[in-house]
Design a protein around this motif. Structure first.
Motif, mmCIF file in Angstrom:
data_model
loop_
_atom_site.group_PDB
_atom_site.id
_atom_site.type_symbol
_atom_site.label_atom_id
_atom_site.label_comp_id
_atom_site.label_asym_id
_atom_site.label_seq_id
_atom_site.Cartn_x
_atom_site.Cartn_y
_atom_site.Cartn_z
ATOM 1 N N ALA A 232 0.835 -1.203 0.000
ATOM 2 C CA ALA A 232 0.000 0.000 0.000
ATOM 3 C C ALA A 232 0.871 1.255 0.000
ATOM 4 O O ALA A 232 0.587 2.227 -0.723
ATOM 5 C CB ALA A 232 -0.928 -0.003 1.208
ATOM 6 N N GLY A 233 1.933 1.253 0.779
ATOM 7 C CA GLY A 233 2.846 2.397 0.799
ATOM 8 C C GLY A 233 3.528 2.607 -0.536
ATOM 9 O O GLY A 233 3.698 3.745 -0.996
ATOM 10 N N PHE A 234 3.918 1.523 -1.170
ATOM 11 C CA PHE A 234 4.570 1.610 -2.473
ATOM 12 C C PHE A 234 3.612 2.168 -3.521
ATOM 13 O O PHE A 234 3.987 3.019 -4.331
ATOM 14 C CB PHE A 234 5.079 0.234 -2.885
ATOM 15 N N ALA A 235 2.365 1.711 -3.499
ATOM 16 C CA ALA A 235 1.365 2.225 -4.442
ATOM 17 C C ALA A 235 1.126 3.714 -4.211
ATOM 18 O O ALA A 235 1.030 4.494 -5.172
ATOM 19 C CB ALA A 235 0.059 1.436 -4.301
ATOM 20 N N GLN A 236 1.048 4.111 -2.949
ATOM 21 C CA GLN A 236 0.850 5.524 -2.628
ATOM 22 C C GLN A 236 2.061 6.349 -3.084
ATOM 23 O O GLN A 236 1.901 7.443 -3.641
ATOM 24 C CB GLN A 236 0.638 5.697 -1.126
ATOM 25 N N LEU A 237 3.253 5.827 -2.882
ATOM 26 C CA LEU A 237 4.465 6.523 -3.320
ATOM 27 C C LEU A 237 4.490 6.687 -4.837
ATOM 28 O O LEU A 237 4.838 7.752 -5.348
ATOM 29 C CB LEU A 237 5.701 5.756 -2.852
ATOM 30 N N LEU A 238 4.104 5.653 -5.560
ATOM 31 C CA LEU A 238 4.060 5.750 -7.013
ATOM 32 C C LEU A 238 3.070 6.808 -7.472
ATOM 33 O O LEU A 238 3.341 7.574 -8.402
ATOM 34 C CB LEU A 238 3.712 4.393 -7.630
ATOM 35 N N GLU A 239 1.921 6.870 -6.830
ATOM 36 C CA GLU A 239 0.924 7.895 -7.187
ATOM 37 C C GLU A 239 1.464 9.295 -6.908
ATOM 38 O O GLU A 239 1.271 10.216 -7.703
ATOM 39 C CB GLU A 239 -0.388 7.660 -6.422
ATOM 40 N N GLN A 240 2.151 9.463 -5.795
ATOM 41 C CA GLN A 240 2.737 10.768 -5.474
ATOM 42 C C GLN A 240 3.800 11.141 -6.504
ATOM 43 O O GLN A 240 3.880 12.291 -6.933
ATOM 44 C CB GLN A 240 3.356 10.743 -4.079
ATOM 45 N N GLN A 241 4.610 10.173 -6.905
ATOM 46 C CA GLN A 241 5.653 10.455 -7.895
ATOM 47 C C GLN A 241 5.049 10.797 -9.252
ATOM 48 O O GLN A 241 5.532 11.694 -9.945
ATOM 49 C CB GLN A 241 6.590 9.257 -8.016
ATOM 50 N N ARG A 242 3.989 10.116 -9.634
ATOM 51 C CA ARG A 242 3.317 10.438 -10.900
ATOM 52 C C ARG A 242 2.763 11.854 -10.862
ATOM 53 O O ARG A 242 2.882 12.599 -11.838
ATOM 54 C CB ARG A 242 2.201 9.434 -11.177
ATOM 55 N N ALA A 243 2.141 12.213 -9.739
ATOM 56 C CA ALA A 243 1.603 13.565 -9.608
ATOM 57 C C ALA A 243 2.716 14.606 -9.647
ATOM 58 O O ALA A 243 2.593 15.645 -10.314
ATOM 59 C CB ALA A 243 0.803 13.689 -8.313
ATOM 60 N N THR A 244 3.815 14.315 -8.960
ATOM 61 C CA THR A 244 4.954 15.243 -8.956
ATOM 62 C C THR A 244 5.553 15.367 -10.351
ATOM 63 O O THR A 244 5.864 16.475 -10.798
ATOM 64 C CB THR A 244 6.031 14.751 -7.973
#
Length: 136
Positions: free
Chosen positions: A56-68
């Motif tokens: 779940a943390g990895f998925a959230q991190l990927l979403e944050q990186q995509r947004a960034t």
């Protein structure tokens, strides 16, 4: 420096993934030491929970990186558009200045033909631009 920012979309997921995997390993190691004294069933359920948390943390991190990355790309596009607009304005000003100086030279030449005395001195602000003229 530009090459470094252009590689940011490549490096940020790699660093994020390394951090997540390192964190997962630390969680696993801590969980393993703690659960060695517990029963085998408790160990399995804790490990599964840890993996789910890391996932779940990895998925959230990927979403944050995509947004960034999307936001960075938008900013770069905006800056590129501004630079192009400023460069075009600068080219227009240079063309205008060149035409204005040429026109002033022509007027001074006409005035010299009509007027027998010395031409009036140019204003201080444009004097250096007129020195290179045909009659200067």
């Amino acid at each position: 420096m530009e090459w470094l920012t252009s590689l940011a979309p490549v490096f940020s997921p790699l660093f994020g993934m390394t951090g997540v995997l390192g964190g997962a390993w630390l969680v696993y190691r801590g969980t393993k030491r703690k659960t060695e004294t517990d029963a085998q069933a408790a160990e399995a359920s804790t490990f599964v929970a840890s993996v789910q948390t890391v996932t779940a943390g990895f998925a959230q991190l990927l979403e944050q990186q995509r947004a960034t990355n999307a936001q960075t790309l938008e900013r770069v596009t905006t800056l590129e558009n501004r630079v192009e607009r400023l460069e075009e304005e600068q080219r227009q000003w240079r063309r205008w200045k060149s035409a204005a100086v040429e026109y002033i030279h022509q007027l001074r030449a006409m005035l010299a033909k009509l007027y027998t005395g010395p031409p009036p001195a140019p204003p201080r602000e444009i004097a250096e631009d007129l020195v290179d003229g045909p009659d200067g």
